[in-house]
Scaffold this motif. Structure first.
Motif, PDB file in Angstrom:
ATOM      1  N   THR A 190     -10.935  24.475   8.542  1.00  0.00           N
ATOM      2  CA  THR A 190      -9.657  24.446   7.818  1.00  0.00           C
ATOM      3  C   THR A 190      -9.520  25.749   7.054  1.00  0.00           C
ATOM      4  O   THR A 190     -10.401  26.614   7.111  1.00  0.00           O
ATOM      5  N   TRP A 217      -3.758  26.783   5.273  1.00  0.00           N
ATOM      6  CA  TRP A 217      -3.247  25.535   5.866  1.00  0.00           C
ATOM      7  C   TRP A 217      -3.038  24.485   4.765  1.00  0.00           C
ATOM      8  O   TRP A 217      -1.983  23.853   4.683  1.00  0.00           O
ATOM      9  N   ARG A 235       0.688  23.197   3.860  1.00  0.00           N
ATOM     10  CA  ARG A 235       1.003  21.849   4.367  1.00  0.00           C
ATOM     11  C   ARG A 235       0.990  20.777   3.278  1.00  0.00           C
ATOM     12  O   ARG A 235       1.567  19.714   3.466  1.00  0.00           O
ATOM     13  N   CYS A 254      -1.661   3.708  -4.057  1.00  0.00           N
ATOM     14  CA  CYS A 254      -0.984   4.719  -4.880  1.00  0.00           C
ATOM     15  C   CYS A 254       0.178   4.151  -5.697  1.00  0.00           C
ATOM     16  O   CYS A 254       0.630   4.770  -6.651  1.00  0.00           O
ATOM     17  N   ARG A 273     -11.166  16.481   8.523  1.00  0.00           N
ATOM     18  CA  ARG A 273     -10.281  17.456   7.858  1.00  0.00           C
ATOM     19  C   ARG A 273      -8.888  16.894   7.590  1.00  0.00           C
ATOM     20  O   ARG A 273      -8.138  17.425   6.769  1.00  0.00           O
ATOM     21  N   MET A 328      -6.565   7.725   7.788  1.00  0.00           N
ATOM     22  CA  MET A 328      -5.111   7.743   7.570  1.00  0.00           C
ATOM     23  C   MET A 328      -4.369   8.318   8.766  1.00  0.00           C
ATOM     24  O   MET A 328      -4.816   9.275   9.380  1.00  0.00           O
ATOM     25  N   GLY A 378      -1.586  10.337   9.007  1.00  0.00           N
ATOM     26  CA  GLY A 378      -0.806  11.166   8.083  1.00  0.00           C
ATOM     27  C   GLY A 378       0.673  11.247   8.387  1.00  0.00           C
ATOM     28  O   GLY A 378       1.513  11.083   7.494  1.00  0.00           O
ATOM     29  N   ALA A 406       1.372  13.196  -3.505  1.00  0.00           N
ATOM     30  CA  ALA A 406       0.617  13.096  -2.257  1.00  0.00           C
ATOM     31  C   ALA A 406       0.757  14.361  -1.427  1.00  0.00           C
ATOM     32  O   ALA A 406      -0.175  14.756  -0.739  1.00  0.00           O
ATOM     33  N   ASN A 407       1.939  14.979  -1.496  1.00  0.00           N
ATOM     34  CA  ASN A 407       2.189  16.178  -0.700  1.00  0.00           C
ATOM     35  C   ASN A 407       3.434  16.851  -1.294  1.00  0.00           C
ATOM     36  O   ASN A 407       4.453  16.190  -1.506  1.00  0.00           O
ATOM     37  N   ARG A 456       5.521  18.665   0.006  1.00  0.00           N
ATOM     38  CA  ARG A 456       6.699  18.578   0.896  1.00  0.00           C
ATOM     39  C   ARG A 456       7.392  17.229   0.747  1.00  0.00           C
ATOM     40  O   ARG A 456       8.618  17.133   0.836  1.00  0.00           O
ATOM     41  N   ASN A 492      -4.188  14.386  -4.437  1.00  0.00           N
ATOM     42  CA  ASN A 492      -3.685  13.012  -4.518  1.00  0.00           C
ATOM     43  C   ASN A 492      -4.748  12.133  -5.187  1.00  0.00           C
ATOM     44  O   ASN A 492      -5.831  11.954  -4.641  1.00  0.00           O
ATOM     45  N   PHE A 510       4.277   5.508  -3.603  1.00  0.00           N
ATOM     46  CA  PHE A 510       4.129   4.786  -2.335  1.00  0.00           C
ATOM     47  C   PHE A 510       2.668   4.908  -1.956  1.00  0.00           C
ATOM     48  O   PHE A 510       1.971   5.815  -2.414  1.00  0.00           O
ATOM     49  N   GLY A 528      -0.963   3.024   0.425  1.00  0.00           N
ATOM     50  CA  GLY A 528      -1.576   2.136   1.406  1.00  0.00           C
ATOM     51  C   GLY A 528      -1.157   0.698   1.193  1.00  0.00           C
ATOM     52  O   GLY A 528      -0.877   0.254   0.088  1.00  0.00           O
TER      53      GLY A 528
HETATM   54  N1  ACO Z   1      -6.891  21.954   8.202  1.00  0.00           N
HETATM   55  C1  ACO Z   1      -6.419  22.514   9.341  1.00  0.00           C
HETATM   56  N2  ACO Z   1      -5.732  21.827  10.255  1.00  0.00           N
HETATM   57  C2  ACO Z   1      -5.523  20.525  10.012  1.00  0.00           C
HETATM   58  C3  ACO Z   1      -5.981  19.883   8.852  1.00  0.00           C
HETATM   59  C4  ACO Z   1      -6.693  20.658   7.915  1.00  0.00           C
HETATM   60  N3  ACO Z   1      -7.182  20.148   6.764  1.00  0.00           N
HETATM   61  N4  ACO Z   1      -5.598  18.589   8.887  1.00  0.00           N
HETATM   62  C5  ACO Z   1      -4.918  18.404  10.024  1.00  0.00           C
HETATM   63  N5  ACO Z   1      -4.882  19.572  10.718  1.00  0.00           N
HETATM   64  C6  ACO Z   1      -4.269  19.834  12.008  1.00  0.00           C
HETATM   65  C7  ACO Z   1      -4.199  18.603  12.869  1.00  0.00           C
HETATM   66  O1  ACO Z   1      -5.419  18.386  13.531  1.00  0.00           O
HETATM   67  C8  ACO Z   1      -3.080  18.947  13.806  1.00  0.00           C
HETATM   68  O2  ACO Z   1      -3.579  19.781  14.817  1.00  0.00           O
HETATM   69  P1  ACO Z   1      -3.162  19.537  16.352  1.00  0.00           P
HETATM   70  O3  ACO Z   1      -1.666  19.772  16.365  1.00  0.00           O
HETATM   71  O4  ACO Z   1      -3.954  20.538  17.076  1.00  0.00           O
HETATM   72  O5  ACO Z   1      -3.528  18.126  16.637  1.00  0.00           O
HETATM   73  C9  ACO Z   1      -2.134  19.813  12.950  1.00  0.00           C
HETATM   74  O6  ACO Z   1      -2.920  20.233  11.817  1.00  0.00           O
HETATM   75  C10 ACO Z   1      -0.936  19.052  12.453  1.00  0.00           C
HETATM   76  O7  ACO Z   1      -1.370  17.780  11.953  1.00  0.00           O
HETATM   77  P2  ACO Z   1      -0.386  16.786  11.288  1.00  0.00           P
HETATM   78  O8  ACO Z   1      -1.142  15.572  10.866  1.00  0.00           O
HETATM   79  O9  ACO Z   1       0.833  16.622  12.155  1.00  0.00           O
HETATM   80  O10 ACO Z   1       0.024  17.642   9.994  1.00  0.00           O
HETATM   81  P3  ACO Z   1       1.105  17.313   8.932  1.00  0.00           P
HETATM   82  O11 ACO Z   1       2.010  18.457   8.767  1.00  0.00           O
HETATM   83  O12 ACO Z   1       1.702  15.934   9.120  1.00  0.00           O
HETATM   84  O13 ACO Z   1       0.241  17.259   7.600  1.00  0.00           O
HETATM   85  C11 ACO Z   1      -0.714  15.638   6.115  1.00  0.00           C
HETATM   86  C12 ACO Z   1      -0.814  16.328   7.465  1.00  0.00           C
HETATM   87  C13 ACO Z   1      -0.881  16.692   5.037  1.00  0.00           C
HETATM   88  C14 ACO Z   1      -1.822  14.617   6.013  1.00  0.00           C
HETATM   89  C15 ACO Z   1       0.662  14.949   5.984  1.00  0.00           C
HETATM   90  O14 ACO Z   1       0.931  14.179   7.132  1.00  0.00           O
HETATM   91  C16 ACO Z   1       0.774  14.060   4.783  1.00  0.00           C
HETATM   92  O15 ACO Z   1       0.776  14.533   3.668  1.00  0.00           O
HETATM   93  N6  ACO Z   1       0.937  12.745   5.004  1.00  0.00           N
HETATM   94  C17 ACO Z   1       1.112  11.808   3.943  1.00  0.00           C
HETATM   95  C18 ACO Z   1      -0.191  11.477   3.318  1.00  0.00           C
HETATM   96  C19 ACO Z   1       0.036  10.564   2.146  1.00  0.00           C
HETATM   97  O16 ACO Z   1       1.056  10.633   1.517  1.00  0.00           O
HETATM   98  N7  ACO Z   1      -0.875   9.677   1.825  1.00  0.00           N
HETATM   99  C20 ACO Z   1      -0.579   8.825   0.692  1.00  0.00           C
HETATM  100  C21 ACO Z   1      -1.274   7.666   0.643  1.00  0.00           C
HETATM  101  S1  ACO Z   1      -2.897   7.911   0.068  1.00  0.00           S
HETATM  102  C22 ACO Z   1      -3.457   6.374  -0.494  1.00  0.00           C
HETATM  103  O17 ACO Z   1      -2.755   5.392  -0.508  1.00  0.00           O
HETATM  104  C23 ACO Z   1      -4.889   6.358  -0.943  1.00  0.00           C
END
Ligand code: ACO
Length: 328
Positions: free
Chosen positions: A30, A34, A38, A114, A153, A216, A218, A255-256, A258, A283, A313, A315
């Motif tokens: 990672t 990134w 992200r 959360c 990751r 998760m 994501g 959480a993010n 974005r 988070n 929001f 799990g």
């Molecule tokens: N470093 C580098 N690359 C990564 C990483 C990382 N840490 N994590 C994922 N990637 C890669 C993936 O493998 C994927 O690669 P691929 O296209 O080759 O398969 C690419 O990045 C895109 O992955 P996505 O999962 O589509 O990335 P996204 O832009 O959706 O971001 C994230 C991921 C940050 C997890 C996002 O989906 C998110 O924030 N989701 C919400 C999470 C959340 O709100 N959780 C709250 C609840 S927590 C609780 O209740 C305890």
């Protein structure tokens, strides 16, 4: 006539140790770039060895009680929201009840991930409004580092440890104008910890396979979050008899970045009115909202009389929102 419930004290505590994004560059594939672009996260806090959720919760609770100017024995109830208790028995709330000297308080933990702090605030509000209780401590605490899989990751970079607390009591003016909580269990697979409960008790195999750690989906959570943050905020605002333009400050779950920016945009809120600390803490699940609320108050961003929306929001899936006319 109903009593009015309001927040009469706030406090928070995060651990000393900072874990920055470069740490993850060394242990997995990672990059700081990134993670920053992200998620908005630059660093998060992690408990020391031997430390547990109740230690953070105790310090946050002590500060909230001091800020409320009540004595611990005046607490009627303690509600702790956590998915990372010290152990499954006893509850963190009972540990707090003893350590704080809250000898007159009933105590229980709740599990709504959360959204848990908003769930706790909603329960507390009912007891104050119906006149049964006068002072209730609500805590959100998590030590997510203990359930994080540092080989994954997709989740490892997201989570941090911390605790936030509020004392809910009777107020003459303002107070908690509305709360709204909900759930959709059909999305329960999106966020999971498979082992350690009655379905899959701890075994050598469960430990070897890392099944006590969180997994998760994501992108599914992301889509749900953006939609729900807006929807839940609007419902709480309408229940309070207000419109989005009446909102002075927005404290969303962290959480993010974005997700935060997208929901603020949908609500027509300028980012100046939105509290963000995800860059410093990641988070922290149910601790995110009360820590953010405490910091925003201490930094002078939330002032007496302000209409504050909190929304989260998580799990389950779960969600929760509230409109608070700030009375501190
Ligand atoms: N470093 C580098 N690359 C990564 C990483 C990382 N840490 N994590 C994922 N990637 C890669 C993936 O493998 C994927 O690669 P691929 O296209 O080759 O398969 C690419 O990045 C895109 O992955 P996505 O999962 O589509 O990335 P996204 O832009 O959706 O971001 C994230 C991921 C940050 C997890 C996002 O989906 C998110 O924030 N989701 C919400 C999470 C959340 O709100 N959780 C709250 C609840 S927590 C609780 O209740 C305890």
């Amino acid at each position: 006539m109903k009593n009015k419930a309001g927040i009469i004290g706030v406090g928070s505590q995060v651990p000393e140790e900072r874990v920055d994004n470069y740490y993850f560059e060394h242990i997995m594939d990672t990059s700081d770039e990134w993670i920053t672009t992200r998620t908005g996260i630059k660093e998060r806090r992690r408990i020391a060895e031997g430390e547990a959720s109740s230690d953070l919760a105790f310090n946050a609770a002590k500060k909230a009680i001091e800020s409320s100017r009540i004595k611990p024995e005046e607490l009627d109830m303690i509600i702790v929201s956590t998915i990372t208790p010290d152990s499954s028995l006893p509850s963190v709330s009972c540990i707090l009840q003893d350590k704080l000297g809250a000898v007159n308080a009933a105590a229980f933990d709740l599990s709504a991930a959360c959204s848990g702090f908003v769930y706790g605030l909603t329960v507390a509000t009912q007891f104050i409004e119906n006149g049964m209780y006068e002072n209730i401590l609500v805590v959100g605490v998590e030590t997510l580092s203990t359930i994080t899989n540092y080989e994954d990751r997709k989740t490892a970079v997201l989570f941090g440890d911390g605790a936030g607390a509020a004392v809910v009591g009777r107020v003459e003016e303002g107070g908690i104008r509305s709360t709204y909580i909900g759930a959709d269990g059909s999305g329960r697979d999106y966020l999971q910890i498979s082992a350690g409960g009655s379905r899959m008790p701890a075994s050598h195999e469960s430990v070897d396979k890392n099944l006590h750690k969180v997994t998760m989906s994501g992108s599914n959570v992301f889509k749900f979050a953006v939609r729900k943050m807006e929807e839940a905020s609007i419902i709480a605002i309408e229940k309070a008899g207000l419109a989005p333009e009446d909102i002075n400050f927005y404290v969303p779950h962290q959480a993010n970045i974005r997700i935060i920016e997208a929901s603020a945009k949908r609500l027509g809120l300028d980012m100046e009115k939105v509290y963000v600390n995800i860059d410093r803490y990641g988070n922290m699940s149910s601790a995110s909202i009360p820590v953010a609320m405490d910091e925003a108050y201490r930094e002078g961003k939330i002032k007496k009389g302000d209409n504050v929306v909190i929304v989260g929001f998580g799990g389950g899936l779960t969600w929760g929102s509230a409109v608070i006319n700030w009375s501190l």
